[in-house]
Write an enzyme that holds these catalytic residues in place. Structure first.
Site, PDB file in Angstrom:
ATOM      1  CB  SER A  79      -0.887  -0.023   1.243  1.00  0.00           C
ATOM      2  OG  SER A  79      -1.638   1.148   1.268  1.00  0.00           O
ATOM      3  N   GLY A  80       0.609   2.134  -0.918  1.00  0.00           N
ATOM      4  CA  GLY A  80       1.364   3.389  -0.990  1.00  0.00           C
ATOM      5  C   GLY A  80       2.618   3.288  -1.837  1.00  0.00           C
TER       6      GLY A  80
ATOM      7  CB  THR B 243      -3.607   3.986  -7.644  1.00  0.00           C
ATOM      8  OG1 THR B 243      -4.096   2.934  -6.814  1.00  0.00           O
ATOM      9  CG2 THR B 243      -4.772   4.727  -8.250  1.00  0.00           C
TER      10      THR B 243
ATOM     11  CG  ASN C 142      -1.611   5.554  -0.611  1.00  0.00           C
ATOM     12  OD1 ASN C 142      -1.475   6.762  -0.814  1.00  0.00           O
ATOM     13  ND2 ASN C 142      -1.877   4.686  -1.562  1.00  0.00           N
TER      14      ASN C 142
ATOM     15  CB  SER D 213      -5.021   3.706   0.806  1.00  0.00           C
ATOM     16  OG  SER D 213      -4.828   2.326   0.768  1.00  0.00           O
ATOM     17  CB  SER D 214      -6.796   1.264  -4.080  1.00  0.00           C
ATOM     18  OG  SER D 214      -6.028   2.101  -4.914  1.00  0.00           O
TER      19      SER D 214
ATOM     20  N   GLY E 184      -2.889  -2.831  -2.061  1.00  0.00           N
ATOM     21  CA  GLY E 184      -1.590  -3.442  -1.794  1.00  0.00           C
ATOM     22  C   GLY E 184      -1.571  -4.214  -0.492  1.00  0.00           C
TER      23      GLY E 184
ATOM     24  CD  GLU F 197      -4.399  -2.587   3.906  1.00  0.00           C
ATOM     25  OE1 GLU F 197      -4.033  -1.529   3.357  1.00  0.00           O
ATOM     26  OE2 GLU F 197      -5.555  -2.789   4.269  1.00  0.00           O
TER      27      GLU F 197
HETATM   28  N1  LIG Z   1       5.252   7.949  -9.989  1.00  0.00           N
HETATM   29  C1  LIG Z   1       4.912   8.736  -9.006  1.00  0.00           C
HETATM   30  N2  LIG Z   1       5.305  10.022  -9.040  1.00  0.00           N
HETATM   31  C2  LIG Z   1       4.998  10.855  -8.028  1.00  0.00           C
HETATM   32  N3  LIG Z   1       4.287  10.468  -6.957  1.00  0.00           N
HETATM   33  C3  LIG Z   1       3.881   9.198  -6.875  1.00  0.00           C
HETATM   34  C4  LIG Z   1       4.164   8.270  -7.893  1.00  0.00           C
HETATM   35  N4  LIG Z   1       3.637   7.093  -7.547  1.00  0.00           N
HETATM   36  C5  LIG Z   1       3.031   7.294  -6.343  1.00  0.00           C
HETATM   37  N5  LIG Z   1       3.174   8.536  -5.941  1.00  0.00           N
HETATM   38  C6  LIG Z   1       2.674   9.142  -4.687  1.00  0.00           C
HETATM   39  O1  LIG Z   1       2.409   8.107  -3.803  1.00  0.00           O
HETATM   40  C7  LIG Z   1       1.052   8.095  -3.450  1.00  0.00           C
HETATM   41  C8  LIG Z   1       0.576   6.653  -3.288  1.00  0.00           C
HETATM   42  O2  LIG Z   1       0.562   6.047  -4.528  1.00  0.00           O
HETATM   43  P1  LIG Z   1      -0.599   5.069  -4.943  1.00  0.00           P
HETATM   44  O3  LIG Z   1      -1.895   5.566  -4.465  1.00  0.00           O
HETATM   45  O4  LIG Z   1      -0.446   4.800  -6.350  1.00  0.00           O
HETATM   46  O5  LIG Z   1      -0.225   3.796  -4.121  1.00  0.00           O
HETATM   47  P2  LIG Z   1      -0.864   2.374  -4.203  1.00  0.00           P
HETATM   48  O6  LIG Z   1       0.214   1.428  -4.457  1.00  0.00           O
HETATM   49  O7  LIG Z   1      -1.990   2.379  -5.134  1.00  0.00           O
HETATM   50  O8  LIG Z   1      -1.366   2.148  -2.779  1.00  0.00           O
HETATM   51  P3  LIG Z   1      -2.655   1.388  -2.244  1.00  0.00           P
HETATM   52  O9  LIG Z   1      -2.362  -0.048  -2.277  1.00  0.00           O
HETATM   53  O10 LIG Z   1      -2.811   1.876  -0.900  1.00  0.00           O
HETATM   54  O11 LIG Z   1      -3.765   1.773  -3.115  1.00  0.00           O
HETATM   55  C9  LIG Z   1       0.338   8.838  -4.519  1.00  0.00           C
HETATM   56  O12 LIG Z   1      -0.833   9.443  -4.017  1.00  0.00           O
HETATM   57  C10 LIG Z   1       1.376   9.856  -4.905  1.00  0.00           C
HETATM   58  O13 LIG Z   1       1.332  10.948  -4.044  1.00  0.00           O
HETATM   59 MG   LIG Z   2      -3.958   2.232  -5.032  1.00  0.00          MG
END
Ligand SMILES: Nc1ncnc2c1ncn2[C@@H]1O[C@H](COP(=O)(O)OP(=O)(O)OP(=O)(O)O)[C@@H](O)[C@H]1O
Ligand SMILES: [Mg+2]
Length: 1193
Positions: free
Chosen positions: A117-118, A122, A168, A171-172, A398, A400
């Site tokens: 997660s994070g 996404t 996050n 977070s999805s 993700g 967690e």
């Molecule tokens: N490539 C990137 N460039 C800049 N910031 C990023 C990038 N990828 C992620 N982030 C930052 O990290 C945060 C978390 O990313 P994201 O929501 O994609 O995580 P996730 O893997 O989907 O987590 P979860 O499993 O909780 O959904 C985003 O809101 C953003 O602020």
């Molecule tokens: Mg996500």
């Protein structure tokens, strides 16, 4: 080194254009393959802002937690049509690879994004969607609409499905698999979203510092006034569901702006305003439900604290308020006996139960609402056309680990285990198994297979964790606590696994990504996840159709079958997902979270090392290094690359007749791929390095390019030939048309003669066009001869339709009239005779006779072949002249007078002389004269062709185009005998010769041989023998060539002549004469100009300046080239009919010089120099008519 093998010149600017990369961009190149080395490499790159790194075709992405500016449209464009190694690693390269492979191999693709997660799943998924939308084609509105909708699903589903967690900020809280459907052309035609297990528990409570789903904050903060009034919307601090966890705002999240984006996304998807109203109504209901509080009444049961709230909820739900109150504080229980329905009781609830029931209703409404939105989105994105391929993008919650982990975490981590399993299956296990199966030489590599953990959770027998939960629900469904206890007991069955531990109401599972301890409390209830019958009845009783639609269950149906539990559903959908993913070609993005603090600069080695380990990156590299980057079934490989071998393809067609395996070997050999680079398995071709496959792809691209070039070249050639032929046809047609016009006009001339007048042989054979204006009177250029004639004629802006040099019968004082050179100009209105003479070195023009066309009564001619014409005029002296183009003049005059002017033929023609006295012009036959001779108003003429002889129309060869024939420069050059131009007038001058001999082009361009020039018979004057009618007949026959000119009787040649007078050499091939000197005559002809030589100099001289010498000097070969003809300056018409264009002169100076040297208009005394012969016909006339019969002046 051969020339071809020379490497391309290095581009020095390359280094400046590209950012310097840290570490290695593909970790298969690492010198040491350890977790530490991988960690070190990722760290170096992270600090250099290189967040992407490859392991072969797997992309490792480290969350930068800051905007690196690497997703601009320019960067996106730069990855289009590039292979992976051409540019630094990027999520766009993965999207590009998936998209191009889908088209190239006609295979479904999927991009599996995994990580904690994070870690950035996404964000990566969004970039993939953006890339595909940007590069996939399709300009139709429906395709653009689909692209817009696909992109709009992100803000919409993030608002309803994401929340701020400790890990996050976005977070999805659900899993999402988006499949974009493409038509055969690679254009997106639709999309489908599969939703996985929304964490609905978050609606009713979150751990401290977390938030509910974003949409509640957006709505509470930014709802319109209308919604505020209608649905009683207040700020998020006013609702317990949004405020209890103590987090209303999130850094870097602007709820108001995001709300606007959400509404915009709804609009893009096509969610109607009424539907949007209902969605907001449901959100308000949930928020208000959270505010329903209970107190204990005297019986110890729960009682609603503020009935106004439940009343408002009833208003929002559009149900009976009493029903809401009842549902809040009691529960309907139905007894059953022996499987048959028994009595129904209302059981009051204590406060805890009432709160749980209330939350149950909130969760149910939100879960159904979320599913409705997904369903509605899918409906909007339904494929517009047949879908041929799919690219799926999986973005799931993700892995967690929290301090308190419950059923939700178990489900989330289970799905992540399944994804890891796919990765292991496809990249580690399956790959190795494939090498064995395909009998490829291989040393097995050890790795941790997490299948045991997946089995531990999902297996039925011996019961896994999910099976134990289901059993517990079934046995102790009434009391959650009892059910949890039952679960504890049942979980002991899992203790045989070394990945499972049970202790004190908790159990630990050793996941691939770490150990997670789950609390058993409340698990069975969450797993049961049953909608209470009371809630269902309440919602079904609503007068709101939208709410009713969210609960479609049929209350009358009472199934005895246990409804599927939450774990059942997640298990089914996870396995369905795995099946789906296994059917597509996967691309992997493995996201890594560099720290727990969302810091853009912190790289937590311990945390990253942990992720590197559990993601199995080390094994991934080892297998990749030892294995083959590319494999493809023989059939697909051949299908893709058969073009590259001449043995398997011809002109784009597949021509191989053997089997696919042999074809693969042939292609690899013919493309020059080294044998160490590929191996042939039992069903597949293996290529070791990706560079090799890219080289093949490049060759394939080059093949199309070459083919396109060939087709273009062939097309261009075809077009060139087509245009050339079209030009030829057009030219031929234009010439033909001109020829037809000529034929018609000439026919008209023939008709007008109407068999009344004998014809000159030349007239009927000559195919010159009736150009009319032979003196270029219509040439308006200032100070040209034509211009001066025009001035003299006073014709203003009128066009001369006919102009020619003639021999005009000039009356003389006390002497008989005498033919003298004059210029005839005919316009539509008048006929004009002009005299041209040099006075004091200047040319002067004077009109000597003029008459309106309307005054012409007729044209009179003799019945013989002479060219004499009498133009009978009304009440003014008639015009009498000799004209070489009499037929043409007759045709023109007849034409402009609309047929009025006709021909009178008589051997004695009466006419009015200058004094209007009638006089006669007689014509007599005299076969001894070769050319007509005018003497004492009598013209002696030999017989010509029979009167009925017509022009040899059948032999018409189109004349050269007007542009070519009438180019003044050419004409003028030839007219003045410039040697380099002489061949052309010569040809024009001898049409018979030209037609009969048709010499090859080269010969034509050579100077004519002297012998030819010495045949005066070729000239018009000499070509007038009488012909038998039989000869005429044959001449008329279209196929027969015209008869050759008759041989000229050989004159006894006296080659030496003495000059009687001085003659000045005026240039243009003339030879000056000195009186008394002897000259050798090289060529005599009837033109009056002979070719003579003296002292090695050749040139033309006037023959009448010479006296024959008894003794000839010894003949010398001429030193200078022979000039074929004398200077043609004459009275303007040229020397004969065919050369009429030569009437144009180069300059007025030339004209003056020529005029000065030509015959004076008065008779020359015998002791004076004779006239310079004016033109061939001139010496046909007696120099002097001594017997004057009448005085004209
Ligand atoms: N490539 C990137 N460039 C800049 N910031 C990023 C990038 N990828 C992620 N982030 C930052 O990290 C945060 C978390 O990313 P994201 O929501 O994609 O995580 P996730 O893997 O989907 O987590 P979860 O499993 O909780 O959904 C985003 O809101 C953003 O602020
Ligand atoms: Mg996500």
């Amino acid at each position: 080194m051969t020339r071809e093998a020379r490497p391309k010149k290095a581009d020095w600017s390359e280094g400046t254009a590209r950012k310097k990369q840290a570490g290695v961009s593909d970790m298969t190149m690492l010198s040491k393959i350890t977790n530490e080395a991988i960690n070190e490499n990722l760290k170096m790159r992270f600090h250099n802002a290189d967040i992407y790194t490859y392991i072969g075709n797997v992309l490792i992405s480290v969350n930068p937690f800051k905007d690196l500016g690497i997703y601009t449209p320019e960067v996106l464009k730069s990855y289009e049509n590039k292979n992976r190694m051409e540019l630094p690693p990027h999520v766009y390269a993965i999207a590009e690879g998936a998209f191009r492979n889908m088209i190239a191999y006609s295979e479904n693709q999927c991009v599996i994004i995994s990580g904690e997660s994070g870690a950035g799943k996404t964000e990566a998924a969004k970039k993939i969607m953006e890339y595909i939308a940007a590069v996939s084609g399709g300009n139709s509105s429906s395709i653009k609409e689909i692209k817009r909708m696909v992109l709009a699903t992100n803000p919409l589903l993030e608002s309803f499905g994401c929340a701020k967690t400790l890990r996050n900020n976005n977070s999805s809280r659900h899993g999402k698999y988006l499949e974009i459907q493409f038509n055969a052309g690679g254009e997106p035609v639709g999309a489908i979203i599969t939703n996985y297990l929304l964490e609905k528990g978050r609606v009713v409570g979150q751990i401290r510092n977390e938030r509910n789903f974003h949409i509640f904050y957006q709505f509470a903060k930014a709802a319109s006034q209308e919604y505020r009034d209608k649905y009683g919307v207040l700020g998020p601090e006013s609702y317990l569901y949004t405020s209890a966890a103590g987090c209303l705002d999130v850094p870097n999240i602007d709820d108001t702006k995001d709300y606007a984006d959400t509404i915009k996304a709804m609009d893009v998807i096509g969610i109607t305003p009424a539907e949007q109203d209902d969605i907001h109504r449901m959100l308000a209901t949930i928020l208000w439900l959270g505010n329903v509080q209970f107190v204990e009444n005297d019986e110890g049961n729960s009682q609603i604290t503020d009935p106004n709230i439940t009343q408002f909820i009833a208003y929002l739900l559009e149900v009976n308020p009493e029903m809401v109150d009842k549902v809040m504080v009691s529960r309907t229980i139905e007894t059953s006996r022996g499987g048959r329905r028994g009595s129904v009781y209302d059981v009051p609830l204590n406060i805890a139960q009432a709160q749980s029931t209330r939350d149950g209703l909130s969760k149910a409404i939100y879960d159904r609402l979320f599913n409705w939105i997904v369903m509605r989105v899918n409906k909007a994105m339904q494929a517009r056309a047949e879908s041929n391929y799919i690219i799926g993008v999986l973005d799931i919650y993700g892995f967690e680990i929290f301090e308190q982990n419950s059923f939700e975490q178990l489900c989330i981590n289970y799905v992540n285990e399944k994804l890891q399993q796919i990765f292991i299956e496809l990249t580690l296990k399956a790959e190795q198994e494939e090498y064995v199966r395909e009998q490829i030489k291989w040393t097995p590599i050890d790795y941790f297979n997490n299948k045991v953990v997946c089995d531990l959770i999902e297996i039925k027998r011996p019961p896994g964790v999910f099976a134990a939960m289901n059993d517990a629900c079934a046995t102790a469904h009434a009391d959650p606590k009892a059910a949890d206890q039952s679960l504890s007991q049942r979980l002991t069955a899992c203790s045989h696994s070394r990945h499972f531990e049970l202790f004190d109401g908790n159990f630990t599972i050793k996941h691939y990504a770490g150990d997670v301890t789950y609390s058993i409390s409340g698990m069975t209830d969450k797993n049961k996840d049953q909608l209470m019958r009371d809630h269902l009845e309440l919602c079904k009783s609503s007068s709101n159709g939208f709410l009713q639609g969210l609960f479609p269950e049929d209350l009358t149906q009472d199934s005895k079958k246990r409804p599927p539990t939450a774990s059942d559903r997640i298990k089914i959908s996870a396995n369905e997902l795995v099946t789906k993913l296994m059917q597509s070609q996967p691309s992997y993005i493995r996201t890594i979270k560099p720290n727990e603090n969302k810091s853009p600069s912190e790289f937590d080695d311990k945390r990253v090392l942990h992720q590197v380990k559990y993601l199995g990156l080390c094994e991934n590299i080892r297998i990749r290094r030892a294995g083959f980057a590319y494999r493809q079934t023989f059939e697909k490989f051949v299908e893709r690359f058969y073009l590259l071998s001449p043995q398997t393809s011809y002109a784009g067609d597949f021509i191989w007749t053997g089997d696919s395996k042999a074809a693969c070997i042939q292609i690899l050999k013919d493309t020059g791929i080294g044998p160490e680079e590929w191996q042939i398995g039992t069903t597949k071709t293996f290529i070791r390095h990706p560079e090799t496959i890219w080289a093949l792809e490049n060759q394939r691209e080059q093949y199309w390019y070459n083919m396109a070039q060939r087709i273009q070249a062939a097309w261009r050639q075809y077009m060139a030939v087509k245009n050339e032929n079209a030009g030829k046809i057009q030219r031929a047609w234009r010439q033909k048309r001109k020829a037809f016009e000529l034929i018609k006009f000439r026919e008209k001339g023939d008709e007008l003669l109407n068999g009344k007048k004998e014809r000159r042989r030349y007239s009927v054979c000559n195919l010159r066009s009736f150009n009319g204006d032979y003196l270029y009177v219509n040439d308006n250029s200032n100070q040209t001869r034509g211009y001066l004639l025009r001035e003299a004629a006073g014709i203003g802006n009128q066009q001369a339709i006919f102009s020619l040099g003639i021999d005009f019968l000039v009356p003389r004082s006390m002497r008989s009239a005498r033919p003298m050179p004059r210029q005839l100009v005919v316009t539509n209105d008048q006929i004009c005779i002009i005299e041209e003479k040099v006075v004091d070195g200047l040319i002067q023009h004077a009109t000597v006779a003029k008459a309106p066309i309307a005054s012409i009564k007729d044209l009179a001619m003799s019945p013989f072949q002479d060219g004499w014409i009498v133009v009978h005029l009304e009440s003014q002296p008639d015009l009498v002249f000799n004209c070489d183009f009499k037929t043409e003049l007759l045709a023109w005059l007849n034409n402009i007078s609309h047929g009025r002017v006709r021909l009178q033929v008589n051997s004695v023609i009466a006419y009015h002389n200058k004094n209007m006295k009638t006089t006669q012009l007689k014509f007599v036959k005299n076969e001894s004269v070769q050319q007509p001779v005018f003497e004492k108003k009598t013209v002696q003429v030999c017989s010509g062709l029979p009167a009925g002889t017509r022009s040899q129309i059948a032999q018409v060869k189109p004349p050269p185009s007007a542009a070519r024939v009438s180019r003044p420069q050419q004409v003028s050059d030839s007219a003045y005998g410039h040697p380099q131009q002489q061949s052309q007038p010569q040809q024009q001058r001898h049409p018979l010769n030209q037609q009969q001999q048709s010499p090859p082009r080269q010969q034509q361009q050579q100077p004519p041989p002297r012998q030819q020039q010495q045949q005066p018979s070729h000239s018009m004057a000499a070509a007038r023998p009488s012909y038998s009618s039989a000869q005429s007949e044959s001449a008329r026959r279209p196929s027969a060539p015209p008869p050759p000119p008759p041989p000229v009787a050989e004159e006894p040649q006296n080659l030496c002549h003495k000059a009687l007078f001085d003659f000045k050499d005026t240039g243009d091939g003339m030879l000056g004469l000195e009186a008394g000197k002897t000259y050798e005559i090289l060529e005599k002809n009837g033109t009056g100009w002979w070719l003579a030589t003296r002292g090695g100099v050749e040139g033309w001289i006037p023959s009448n300046y010479l006296n024959p010498e008894p003794e000839a000097p010894s003949r010398q070969s001429p030193a200078a080239p022979v000039l074929p003809r004398p200077p043609a300056l004459r009275n303007g018409s040229g020397t004969n009919g065919a050369g009429t264009e030569s009437g144009q002169v180069d300059s007025m100076a030339q004209l003056a010089a020529a005029l000065a040297s030509r015959s004076p208009t008065t008779a020359t005394p015998t002791n004076q120099k004779p006239n310079v012969p004016a033109r061939p016909g001139m010496n046909r006339f007696a120099q002097e008519d001594s017997d004057e019969e009448e005085a004209w002046e």
